[in-house]
Structure formats: C-alpha cells, structure tokens
Design an enzyme around this catalytic site. Structure first.
Site: not given
Length: 167
Positions: A45, A110, A140
């Site tokens: 991602a 992750n 993020h």
C-alpha cells in the site's frame, strides 16, 4: 518460501511482515542466491520504494505514520487494550520501531516492514499508529531524512470492503 525456492522457483511474498525477522530473510537469501532466484517483496500500500532504495546509504531517519479506523484494528494484539474504548477523536495508540509494530499489529502495518527493508532496517524505522473514528481511508505518511534532504510520501487508500485492515 523455503519449499518454493528449493523447487527452483522465484518466491513472491504476498505480505512483507514476516521479513521483520532478519533471520528468515537471510535463510531465504541463502537458498535463493546460489540458484540465481529472486525473492520478490511487493510494495503493498505504499509507493516511493524505488526512490528510497536509491538513497538507502544516505538515510538518517525513517518514519511512517499509519491512520486507520478502529474497525480496521480489531483483533490486533496491540489493540486489545483499546477494544472497549470509545474513540471520539484520533488517538495515537502505538509509537515504536517497525519490529515491535509488526509484533503488535501483524495485519495492519506490513508496509512498515517493506519500508524498513528499503531503508534502514526494522529496528531503526519508526512507526506511529493512529486510531481515528472518522477515518474513511487507510492513510500512510512516510518521512525520510538524510544528507540529501527530506522526502515525504503520503498514501490515502480505500480500505478493502471485506478486510478493512488492508487497502
């Protein structure tokens, strides 16, 4: 992974979290290298991995801040203490390195492992996790600091409908 590599096939990991264990990665590399095989770790991602790898030797600090809705964090060992809490505003629920983040939130961050592998390692990669009841997306935010200056990357991603822990 070992079985795949010993079968003389390249290995594509679907999640990078297990690679926070440097011994696992090293053992796979020891099988892959003499066979000229590849261990492929998807960026998942986050983006900018190519840029980070290109300046890897100049990096001084790496951090990632992940913001998710409480529903996306349920079930994580690091969220157990918050599961009965009512969140009215964003709250920092974790601050530590990538290695600890994966132990506490194995299905949520992750991307911090992927970032640490491209950068300065899981013990030096700093992770913050924010639980936000108003978050509609998984966010993020990456900051890299080094002799080159400063890089910032931000991803604001739609959670998977069946599994809001991932995008």
């Amino acid at each position: 992974g070992k079985l795949i590599l010993k079968s003389n096939k390249n290995f594509l990991a679907m999640s990078s979290g297990a690679f926070n264990d440097p011994n696992l990665l090293k053992s796979l590399e020891n099988i892959a290298k003499p066979r000229s095989l590849k261990i492929l770790i998807p960026s998942g991602a986050i983006g900018g991995i190519d840029a980070i790898k290109s300046i890897q030797n100049q990096i001084e600090q790496v951090s990632i801040t992940t913001t998710k809705h409480p529903q996306a964090l349920i079930g994580a060992p690091g969220f157990k203490q918050f599961e009965n809490e009512v969140f009215n505003k964003p709250k920092l629920i974790f601050h530590g390195n990538s290695q600890k983040a994966i132990e506490m939130f194995p299905t949520n961050v992750n991307v911090s492992t992927t970032l640490s592998l491209a950068g300065i390692g899981p013990k030096k990669t700093q992770v913050k996790i924010i639980c936000d009841p108003n978050a509609k997306r998984n966010k993020h935010e990456i900051c890299i600091i080094g002799s080159f200056g400063k890089l910032n990357f931000s991803m604001d991603l739609q959670p998977n409908e069946r599994n809001p822990k991932t995008s």
